[in-house]
Design a protein around this motif. Structure first.
Motif, PDB file in Angstrom:
ATOM      1  N   ARG A 398      18.447  -2.789 -46.638  1.00  0.00           N
ATOM      2  CA  ARG A 398      18.203  -2.684 -45.197  1.00  0.00           C
ATOM      3  C   ARG A 398      16.892  -3.364 -44.809  1.00  0.00           C
ATOM      4  NH1 ARG A 398      17.358   2.511 -47.123  1.00  0.00           N
ATOM      5  NH2 ARG A 398      15.180   3.141 -46.945  1.00  0.00           N
ATOM      6  N   ILE A 399      15.936  -3.444 -45.742  1.00  0.00           N
ATOM      7  CA  ILE A 399      14.682  -4.158 -45.467  1.00  0.00           C
ATOM      8  C   ILE A 399      14.968  -5.653 -45.361  1.00  0.00           C
ATOM      9  CG2 ILE A 399      12.331  -4.624 -46.306  1.00  0.00           C
ATOM     10  CD1 ILE A 399      12.787  -1.666 -45.750  1.00  0.00           C
ATOM     11  N   TRP A 400      15.755  -6.141 -46.303  1.00  0.00           N
ATOM     12  CA  TRP A 400      16.134  -7.551 -46.285  1.00  0.00           C
ATOM     13  C   TRP A 400      16.928  -7.862 -45.017  1.00  0.00           C
ATOM     14  CZ3 TRP A 400      21.215  -9.577 -46.653  1.00  0.00           C
ATOM     15  CH2 TRP A 400      21.289 -10.976 -46.783  1.00  0.00           C
ATOM     16  N   GLN A 401      17.840  -6.958 -44.658  1.00  0.00           N
ATOM     17  CA  GLN A 401      18.691  -7.200 -43.485  1.00  0.00           C
ATOM     18  C   GLN A 401      17.844  -7.243 -42.209  1.00  0.00           C
ATOM     19  OE1 GLN A 401      22.091  -7.939 -43.667  1.00  0.00           O
ATOM     20  NE2 GLN A 401      21.567  -8.620 -41.602  1.00  0.00           N
ATOM     21  N   LEU A 402      16.842  -6.364 -42.134  1.00  0.00           N
ATOM     22  CA  LEU A 402      15.946  -6.389 -40.970  1.00  0.00           C
ATOM     23  C   LEU A 402      15.269  -7.746 -40.856  1.00  0.00           C
ATOM     24  CD1 LEU A 402      14.227  -2.859 -41.146  1.00  0.00           C
ATOM     25  CD2 LEU A 402      15.772  -3.707 -39.345  1.00  0.00           C
ATOM     26  N   ASN A 403      14.848  -8.279 -42.016  1.00  0.00           N
ATOM     27  CA  ASN A 403      14.190  -9.583 -42.012  1.00  0.00           C
ATOM     28  C   ASN A 403      15.173 -10.696 -41.634  1.00  0.00           C
ATOM     29  OD1 ASN A 403      13.321 -12.075 -44.172  1.00  0.00           O
ATOM     30  ND2 ASN A 403      11.795 -11.377 -42.696  1.00  0.00           N
ATOM     31  N   MET A 404      16.405 -10.571 -42.110  1.00  0.00           N
ATOM     32  CA  MET A 404      17.442 -11.535 -41.719  1.00  0.00           C
ATOM     33  C   MET A 404      17.627 -11.512 -40.200  1.00  0.00           C
ATOM     34  SD  MET A 404      18.862 -13.303 -44.234  1.00  0.00           S
ATOM     35  CE  MET A 404      20.568 -13.712 -43.818  1.00  0.00           C
ATOM     36  N   ASP A 405      17.744 -10.291 -39.646  1.00  0.00           N
ATOM     37  CA  ASP A 405      17.966 -10.156 -38.201  1.00  0.00           C
ATOM     38  C   ASP A 405      16.803 -10.765 -37.418  1.00  0.00           C
ATOM     39  OD1 ASP A 405      20.240  -8.814 -38.962  1.00  0.00           O
ATOM     40  OD2 ASP A 405      19.460  -6.810 -38.509  1.00  0.00           O
ATOM     41  N   GLU A 406      15.591 -10.459 -37.876  1.00  0.00           N
ATOM     42  CA  GLU A 406      14.407 -10.986 -37.202  1.00  0.00           C
ATOM     43  C   GLU A 406      14.396 -12.512 -37.275  1.00  0.00           C
ATOM     44  OE1 GLU A 406      10.660  -9.435 -38.703  1.00  0.00           O
ATOM     45  OE2 GLU A 406       9.663 -11.289 -38.079  1.00  0.00           O
ATOM     46  N   THR A 407      14.780 -13.032 -38.431  1.00  0.00           N
ATOM     47  CA  THR A 407      14.786 -14.486 -38.613  1.00  0.00           C
ATOM     48  C   THR A 407      15.799 -15.138 -37.671  1.00  0.00           C
ATOM     49  OG1 THR A 407      14.143 -14.178 -40.919  1.00  0.00           O
ATOM     50  CG2 THR A 407      15.045 -16.329 -40.318  1.00  0.00           C
ATOM     51  N   HIS A 408      16.968 -14.499 -37.547  1.00  0.00           N
ATOM     52  CA  HIS A 408      17.974 -15.046 -36.621  1.00  0.00           C
ATOM     53  C   HIS A 408      17.440 -15.056 -35.188  1.00  0.00           C
ATOM     54  CE1 HIS A 408      21.604 -16.117 -38.764  1.00  0.00           C
ATOM     55  NE2 HIS A 408      21.504 -15.049 -39.529  1.00  0.00           N
ATOM     56  N   ARG A 409      16.738 -13.973 -34.809  1.00  0.00           N
ATOM     57  CA  ARG A 409      16.194 -13.935 -33.440  1.00  0.00           C
ATOM     58  C   ARG A 409      15.142 -15.024 -33.246  1.00  0.00           C
ATOM     59  NH1 ARG A 409      16.217  -8.396 -34.531  1.00  0.00           N
ATOM     60  NH2 ARG A 409      13.956  -8.413 -34.784  1.00  0.00           N
ATOM     61  N   THR A 410      14.328 -15.235 -34.267  1.00  0.00           N
ATOM     62  CA  THR A 410      13.316 -16.293 -34.178  1.00  0.00           C
ATOM     63  C   THR A 410      13.988 -17.661 -34.068  1.00  0.00           C
ATOM     64  OG1 THR A 410      11.820 -14.940 -35.496  1.00  0.00           O
ATOM     65  CG2 THR A 410      11.293 -17.288 -35.329  1.00  0.00           C
ATOM     66  N   LEU A 411      15.081 -17.824 -34.826  1.00  0.00           N
ATOM     67  CA  LEU A 411      15.796 -19.106 -34.756  1.00  0.00           C
ATOM     68  C   LEU A 411      16.449 -19.278 -33.383  1.00  0.00           C
ATOM     69  CD1 LEU A 411      17.322 -19.243 -38.357  1.00  0.00           C
ATOM     70  CD2 LEU A 411      15.464 -20.653 -37.442  1.00  0.00           C
ATOM     71  N   ASP A 412      16.949 -18.170 -32.803  1.00  0.00           N
ATOM     72  CA  ASP A 412      17.472 -18.230 -31.428  1.00  0.00           C
ATOM     73  C   ASP A 412      16.401 -18.792 -30.502  1.00  0.00           C
ATOM     74  OD1 ASP A 412      19.805 -17.009 -32.262  1.00  0.00           O
ATOM     75  OD2 ASP A 412      19.248 -15.007 -31.528  1.00  0.00           O
ATOM     76  N   MET A 413      15.217 -18.222 -30.652  1.00  0.00           N
ATOM     77  CA  MET A 413      14.106 -18.627 -29.796  1.00  0.00           C
ATOM     78  C   MET A 413      13.748 -20.090 -30.040  1.00  0.00           C
ATOM     79  SD  MET A 413      10.553 -19.069 -30.025  1.00  0.00           S
ATOM     80  CE  MET A 413       9.916 -18.049 -31.361  1.00  0.00           C
ATOM     81  N   LEU A 414      13.627 -20.471 -31.304  1.00  0.00           N
ATOM     82  CA  LEU A 414      13.242 -21.851 -31.629  1.00  0.00           C
ATOM     83  C   LEU A 414      14.306 -22.836 -31.163  1.00  0.00           C
ATOM     84  CD1 LEU A 414      11.740 -21.398 -35.232  1.00  0.00           C
ATOM     85  CD2 LEU A 414      10.485 -21.865 -33.105  1.00  0.00           C
ATOM     86  N   THR A 415      15.572 -22.433 -31.286  1.00  0.00           N
ATOM     87  CA  THR A 415      16.665 -23.317 -30.895  1.00  0.00           C
ATOM     88  C   THR A 415      16.644 -23.570 -29.388  1.00  0.00           C
ATOM     89  OG1 THR A 415      17.979 -22.444 -32.708  1.00  0.00           O
ATOM     90  CG2 THR A 415      19.179 -23.622 -30.995  1.00  0.00           C
ATOM     91  N   SER A 416      16.245 -22.537 -28.625  1.00  0.00           N
ATOM     92  CA  SER A 416      16.261 -22.670 -27.161  1.00  0.00           C
ATOM     93  C   SER A 416      14.990 -23.326 -26.628  1.00  0.00           C
ATOM     94  CB  SER A 416      16.428 -21.290 -26.517  1.00  0.00           C
ATOM     95  OG  SER A 416      15.246 -20.534 -26.711  1.00  0.00           O
ATOM     96  N   LEU A 417      14.041 -23.515 -27.539  1.00  0.00           N
ATOM     97  CA  LEU A 417      12.759 -24.095 -27.140  1.00  0.00           C
ATOM     98  C   LEU A 417      12.981 -25.522 -26.624  1.00  0.00           C
ATOM     99  CD1 LEU A 417       9.849 -22.826 -27.606  1.00  0.00           C
ATOM    100  CD2 LEU A 417       9.692 -24.362 -29.576  1.00  0.00           C
ATOM    101  N   SER A 418      12.442 -25.826 -25.446  1.00  0.00           N
ATOM    102  CA  SER A 418      12.542 -27.207 -24.959  1.00  0.00           C
ATOM    103  C   SER A 418      11.133 -27.747 -24.751  1.00  0.00           C
ATOM    104  CB  SER A 418      13.319 -27.239 -23.642  1.00  0.00           C
ATOM    105  OG  SER A 418      12.524 -26.669 -22.620  1.00  0.00           O
ATOM    106  N   ARG A 419      11.039 -29.019 -24.472  1.00  0.00           N
ATOM    107  CA  ARG A 419       9.725 -29.634 -24.253  1.00  0.00           C
ATOM    108  C   ARG A 419       9.021 -28.969 -23.073  1.00  0.00           C
ATOM    109  NH1 ARG A 419       8.389 -33.661 -27.410  1.00  0.00           N
ATOM    110  NH2 ARG A 419      10.057 -34.576 -28.657  1.00  0.00           N
TER     111      ARG A 419
END
Lengths: 430, 430
Positions: A398-419
């Protein structure tokens, strides 16, 4: 897309195969390099007595359940057959180079921002990224004392079955392999002793006749209550260290604070006098072993279930940050802290079934690959600043899964990042 | 005492030895006749994989605990050594005739009121009473189908170890022996199937890491709650029949309503695919076995763990009342319903440790011997009218203990009986 990106996967064990299939499903071109003549990695040369510790109901590659006629805990051979059928079913063979040990991988640009040069069979090839799935259970870790023993001396990696051993047998180490080896020797009626230099809460393979992962009412409890209930159920099923003569008291009864060792049979045979327990080894001379309680005993065979070194023989060590013998990683344990376009698949053992982990890691990596292809730079550095890098391999799921979830959210944010989101202000001196 | 009474004990297995030692301690002269060359009975030729099912802490002859260095569940060989040391410690050898199979015992008077004529090695000797301890686990009971099988066919009584078997193995019977044999074959990597024609609640050898007998908080509960708690704990530890593919649903979950089968490993190896389950056999032809679900399978070996006949080859069957293949008994299962000066030691298996049962039975018998010596007639008839005679051998221990307690109270009463208590009125016709 004008440029055709290509990715290299190192190793065609379960992790490499999961990576290959998952990347290709997502339309990402990948080739896999395997030093052996066939896929499947360590499963081909593990000891005969090995069965899957996790149940088949949860232990399978995405989209590829185990055969219905498999038992709950398949044997080593059944796992080999399953892996082979995965390769066949998804026609992975044509993307795997066998007899192809990776000799060296060299970052293009200081940290690999320009991709990687991959040396194999004496030739260099360029890849846009590398997925490292070379396994962490192949380079035996032996204590220095091992060299002093003059009898049959085998690391668990070299142990196959009791035809290799004779006489009085000492097993050093009480992780999952150590327990299996001691049980194997005892069941074949060898006089067997296991070294336990500290205590351990051994977990039964099943509770209520079911593997832990299939006890939904437990998994739905808050983490703290899960642990308490598991402790009570384990106690009701197997008792505690006092019920097993010679066993040291565990430092903790919290399952999260010790390696997960899942074995019913070690305890069973201890109570039947077929496996004895000794404390830490202090010295070995010829065939005589001295233990920390001062006792001495001759052995004909020592089986070293003392674990493995993590090694990446194709990558200069200084390119990674190492801690406790393991490269630091973020992002679900896939991303090194200071290399770009390089990921790990499987250098992580979140407790429970492993194959789904490899698939989930690869899906995460695929998102990072997409970001990199879109021009995102210094991804490793970004995550190293956002997350605390992991030195562990064994980790509570569950610790690893929390980190996976957080990473996905960060990637969501990075993916939506525009100039528009980020207009760096040029610093002026006044 | 003017007359010197002498008693004959048939068999120097654990029951006969317990009887010999207990009687002699009470000053009752007894001689033991053993057909084999040494004491210990079936323990000498049981299968190698056998361990005591009950723990050493409760499984010992009165006054003679097992050695401190024995494991909780001693091995067959350790039990043999323990029995031998019992014989040595109490100098029983001089009272045992080896190579002395009893040929016939003949009641003096219709029911043995005048003692028994004992024929051994072609000679007749007179004894005032006979304690029958010839065992009930030596005359193999085989189903008629067994004769049809053309492969290796062994009853559990003849099975020693896997060197006797080969190929695909079918074990018929799922009592304690059947489970042990299936596990032995599976652990030695034979392709193993067990026939289960009905369900069974298998009990773990330990709960809370301790044998059932050592869980005082359970034993102090009312009987009904003991059963409920045991059911819950067994379920938490081993689950139920649904967790084991092919296992039939038990007719009952009440442990008192089914034979006690104590085995963790059968269930373990079923979940690992190393032991399969088949329903009842309907036919055998050559090496092909047909099962009640219509399936057919070839086997190379069949192990028949189908139990034993109770036999008293030295005593005319018609002298006893038989029911379901067992002589009816009262008084803690020691006393036949219509023979005097003849008792059984060990034709009873109250659940739990057996050796204390033999000692307790002999102490009870000693009280009856005393009564007989004082002139009490028709003791068997008295008890047959007071108690419901038992046809069982397996019996819930607390039920047996209640009967033992009642029998002791009745013997208290009979011992205190004086001529003043009972003045028969002579019937007159008017």
């Amino acid at each position: 897309m004008s440029k055709r990106f290509r990715y290299c996967i190192i190793g065609a064990g379960a992790a490499g195969l999961a990576a290959l299939k998952t990347l290709r499903d997502l339309g990402i071109a990948a080739e896999c390099f395997e030093k052996a003549a066939k896929p499947g990695g360590h499963w081909h040369h593990d000891y005969d007595a090995l069965h899957l510790i996790t149940p088949k109901n949860s232990s399978f590659f995405d989209d590829f359940p185990m055969p219905a006629d498999y038992p709950l805990y398949p044997s080593r051979q059944q796992v080999c057959d399953y892996i082979q059928s995965y390769v066949d079913a998804f026609q992975l063979h044509e993307h795997i180079h066998y007899h192809s040990a990776i000799e060296q991988i060299v970052p293009q640009g200081e940290q690999g921002e320009g991709g990687w040069q991959v040396w194999v069979n004496g030739e260099a090839r360029h890849f846009d990224g590398v997925l490292v799935a070379n396994g962490h259970l192949w380079d035996p870790a032996l204590p220095p004392q091992a060299a002093d023993f003059q009898g049959i001396s085998l690391h668990s990696a070299a142990y196959r079955n009791t035809r290799q051993i004779k006489g009085k047998v000492l097993v050093v180490g009480f992780g999952n392999s150590g327990c299996d080896l001691a049980v194997d020797a005892a069941q074949q009626r060898f006089d067997t002793t296991i070294v336990m230099r500290r205590g351990q809460v051994f977990q039964p393979k099943a509770l209520f006749g079911m593997p832990r992962a299939e006890l939904p009412f437990i998994n739905e409890l808050p983490a703290e209550l899960q642990n308490s209930l598991m402790q009570v159920l384990i106690m009701a099923s197997l008792g505690n260290w006092k019920n097993y003569p010679g066993m040291p008291q565990p430092d903790s009864f919290n399952l999260d604070e010790q390696p997960p060792v899942v074995n019913n049979l070690l305890l069973y045979w201890i109570q039947h006098g077929r496996i004895a327990i000794k404390p830490a080894i202090t010295a070995i001379e010829n065939k005589t072993v001295t233990f920390s309680d001062g006792s001495q005993q001759q052995y004909d065979t020592i089986l070293w279930a003392t674990g493995f070194h993590t090694r990446l023989p194709f990558l200069a060590d200084e390119l990674l940050e190492w801690q406790l013998g393991v490269p630091l990683r973020t992002a679900g344990m896939t991303l090194p802290t200071r290399l770009e376009n390089l990921w790990f698949v499987g250098l992580a053992a979140p407790r429970g079934a492993q194959w789904p982990v490899y698939c989930a890691q690869t899906r995460l990596i695929a998102r990072m690959i997409e970001l990199k292809q879109q021009g995102m730079r210094n991804l490793a550095g970004l995550f190293a600043r956002q997350q605390v890098a992991e030195t562990r391999i064994d980790i509570v799921r569950r610790i690893w899964q929390l980190n996976m979830d957080e990473t996905h959210r960060t990637l969501d944010m990075l993916t939506s990042l525009s100039r528009d989101d980020y207009q760096p202000v040029v610093a002026h001196s006044y």
